[in-house]
Design an enzyme around this catalytic site. Structure first.
Site, PDB file in Angstrom:
ATOM      1  N   ASP A 271       0.866  -1.174   0.000  1.00 51.03           N
ATOM      2  CA  ASP A 271       0.000   0.000   0.000  1.00 51.03           C
ATOM      3  C   ASP A 271       0.905   1.227   0.000  1.00 51.03           C
ATOM      4  OD1 ASP A 271      -2.276   1.689   0.283  1.00 51.03           O
ATOM      5  OD2 ASP A 271      -2.011   1.741   2.451  1.00 51.03           O
ATOM      6  N   SER A 272       0.314   2.389  -0.261  1.00 53.07           N
ATOM      7  CA  SER A 272       1.067   3.629  -0.170  1.00 53.07           C
ATOM      8  C   SER A 272       1.483   3.901   1.278  1.00 53.07           C
ATOM      9  CB  SER A 272       0.210   4.787  -0.654  1.00 53.07           C
ATOM     10  OG  SER A 272      -0.936   4.882   0.162  1.00 53.07           O
TER      11      SER A 272
ATOM     12  N   TYR B 204      -0.456   8.568  -2.295  1.00 53.07           N
ATOM     13  CA  TYR B 204      -0.398   8.348  -3.745  1.00 53.07           C
ATOM     14  C   TYR B 204      -1.514   9.136  -4.446  1.00 53.07           C
ATOM     15  CZ  TYR B 204       2.659   4.126  -3.556  1.00 53.07           C
ATOM     16  OH  TYR B 204       3.686   3.235  -3.407  1.00 53.07           O
ATOM     17  N   GLY B 205      -2.576   9.400  -3.675  1.00 51.26           N
ATOM     18  CA  GLY B 205      -3.805   9.926  -4.271  1.00 51.26           C
ATOM     19  C   GLY B 205      -3.658  11.238  -5.028  1.00 51.26           C
TER      20      GLY B 205
ATOM     21  N   CYS C 187      -4.423  -1.053  -2.073  1.00 48.57           N
ATOM     22  CA  CYS C 187      -4.552   0.397  -2.203  1.00 48.57           C
ATOM     23  C   CYS C 187      -5.477   0.671  -3.391  1.00 48.57           C
ATOM     24  CB  CYS C 187      -3.157   0.973  -2.458  1.00 48.57           C
ATOM     25  SG  CYS C 187      -3.107   2.730  -2.818  1.00 48.57           S
ATOM     26  N   ASN C 188      -6.564   1.370  -3.140  1.00 48.79           N
ATOM     27  CA  ASN C 188      -7.500   1.683  -4.231  1.00 48.79           C
ATOM     28  C   ASN C 188      -6.815   2.512  -5.311  1.00 48.79           C
ATOM     29  OD1 ASN C 188     -10.569   1.167  -3.162  1.00 48.79           O
ATOM     30  ND2 ASN C 188      -9.152   1.586  -1.504  1.00 48.79           N
ATOM     31  N   THR C 189      -6.003   3.468  -4.874  1.00 49.68           N
ATOM     32  CA  THR C 189      -5.367   4.388  -5.821  1.00 49.68           C
ATOM     33  C   THR C 189      -4.394   3.644  -6.734  1.00 49.68           C
ATOM     34  OG1 THR C 189      -5.475   5.968  -4.003  1.00 49.68           O
ATOM     35  CG2 THR C 189      -4.251   6.646  -5.946  1.00 49.68           C
TER      36      THR C 189
ATOM     37  N   CYS D  38     -10.869   3.926   0.375  1.00 52.52           N
ATOM     38  CA  CYS D  38      -9.417   4.027   0.588  1.00 52.52           C
ATOM     39  C   CYS D  38      -9.109   3.099   1.750  1.00 52.52           C
ATOM     40  CB  CYS D  38      -9.062   5.472   0.937  1.00 52.52           C
ATOM     41  SG  CYS D  38      -7.376   5.671   1.531  1.00 52.52           S
ATOM     42  N   THR D  39      -8.067   2.278   1.592  1.00 49.39           N
ATOM     43  CA  THR D  39      -7.818   1.267   2.622  1.00 49.39           C
ATOM     44  C   THR D  39      -7.337   1.882   3.947  1.00 49.39           C
ATOM     45  OG1 THR D  39      -5.604   0.890   1.689  1.00 49.39           O
ATOM     46  CG2 THR D  39      -7.364  -0.600   1.004  1.00 49.39           C
ATOM     47  N   HIS D  40      -6.940   3.156   3.923  1.00 51.83           N
ATOM     48  CA  HIS D  40      -6.600   3.812   5.191  1.00 51.83           C
ATOM     49  C   HIS D  40      -7.850   4.104   6.036  1.00 51.83           C
ATOM     50  CE1 HIS D  40      -2.695   4.661   3.358  1.00 51.83           C
ATOM     51  NE2 HIS D  40      -2.270   5.132   4.516  1.00 51.83           N
TER      52      HIS D  40
HETATM   53  N1  DGL Z   1      -4.590   3.343   0.985  1.00 51.82           N
HETATM   54  C1  DGL Z   1      -4.581   4.109  -0.224  1.00 51.82           C
HETATM   55  C2  DGL Z   1      -5.880   3.880  -1.016  1.00 51.82           C
HETATM   56  O1  DGL Z   1      -6.580   2.930  -0.742  1.00 51.82           O
HETATM   57  C3  DGL Z   1      -4.257   5.499   0.159  1.00 51.82           C
HETATM   58  C4  DGL Z   1      -4.226   6.430  -0.931  1.00 51.82           C
HETATM   59  C5  DGL Z   1      -3.137   7.441  -0.917  1.00 51.82           C
HETATM   60  O2  DGL Z   1      -2.002   7.111  -0.642  1.00 51.82           O
HETATM   61  O3  DGL Z   1      -3.471   8.567  -1.257  1.00 51.82           O
HETATM   62  O4  DGL Z   1      -6.206   4.574  -1.950  1.00 51.82           O
END
Ligand code: DGL
Length: 262
Positions: free
Chosen positions: A10-11, A42-43, A73-75, A183-185
């Site tokens: 993940d990011s 990452y977004g 990570c969705n992004t 978002c997984t966060h």
């Molecule tokens: N956990 C990432 C997601 O699901 C975080 C996104 C990010 O880093 O902006 O998109």
């Protein structure tokens, strides 16, 4: 290869919420988790940069013999998974906001989606919304600032509470009864969300569905680990080892936690 580990990246720390579900469903599997916190979020990054970082993370995990990679990570999924699938032989599992179950469950016909800019502006997100939420009003909201707060270990701070209040208002005003955490966060924000949202609103995330998909794909490729003993876990961060350890303690996750500058 059955006894090789599952790789998850993940990011940052958000994908630990996915790790938790995978570990619950598949306790005998070994895992490597990679938190690219140095490059979070990452977004806000352009797609080419998200692809470059996803390639770097994938190679780190492949160098540790991972038999399957979960892009937690969705992004990164929405922007990079097709490139990863074309480039590498191992199976990849991706994450997408749980729009489909939200559209199925809504009784008001209105669904809120909280996600990053990178996810909400991706073509995969528009495609999923068109295909699975036709006739449903989707109120989407960029969660600017939430990922950095969670990465700083401040998921239950006053700052997180006031950002969430602001982001939830348009959804509540529109009459949503489902809120998708895209978002997984964001599952780390569930304690605050439960305080802020009326009881009838359903909060959806995709952790359990991703764990089931991981199990299915491993079975299809005959890659499930037949061991009966619990798996071993390695967690890597390229930023704060202390915050990583706090998050692991919060989730009740046990394993080796390390800093590495990748
Ligand atoms: N956990 C990432 C997601 O699901 C975080 C996104 C990010 O880093 O902006 O998109």
């Amino acid at each position: 290869m059955n006894n090789h580990p599952i790789g998850i990246f993940d990011s940052g720390l958000g994908g630990l919420t996915i790790w938790k579900e995978i570990h619950t469903l598949l306790p005998q599997e070994d895992t490597y988790y990679l938190a690219d916190s140095k490059h979070a979020p990452y977004g806000d990054k352009p797609p080419e940069e998200i692809i470059r970082l996803s390639v770097k993370n994938t190679e780190f995990l492949l160098a540790r013999n991972c038999k399957l990679i979960v892009v937690a990570c969705n992004t990164a999924t929405t922007n990079a998974i097709s490139h990863l699938r074309k480039t590498y032989d191992v199976p990849f599992i991706g994450i997408e906001p749980a729009i489909k179950p939200a559209a199925l469950h809504t009784t008001t016909g209105k669904v809120g989606v909280l996600a990053t800019k990178g996810t909400l502006s991706s073509s995969l997100f528009h495609h999923t919304t068109r295909n699975h939420a036709a006739g449903i009003r989707v109120i989407d909201q960029i969660g600017t600032g939430l990922v950095p707060l969670i990465e700083a270990g401040e998921a239950r701070s006053e700052a997180a509470r006031s950002l969430l209040k602001k982001y939830l208002k348009p959804m509540l005003d529109a009459g949503v009864d489902q809120i998708v955490l895209g978002c997984t966060h964001y599952p780390f924000l569930i304690p605050l969300l439960e305080e802020l949202l009326p009881k009838h609103i359903n909060i959806l995330d995709c952790g359990m569905a991703v764990a089931r998909q991981t199990q299915r794909v491993l079975a299809e490729h005959e890659l499930l680990n037949p061991a009966t003993k619990p798996g071993a876990h390695h967690f890597y961060t390229n930023k704060s080892l202390e915050i990583l350890k706090d998050m692991l303690a919060y989730l009740g996750a046990e394993g080796e936690a390390r800093f590495e500058d990748f």
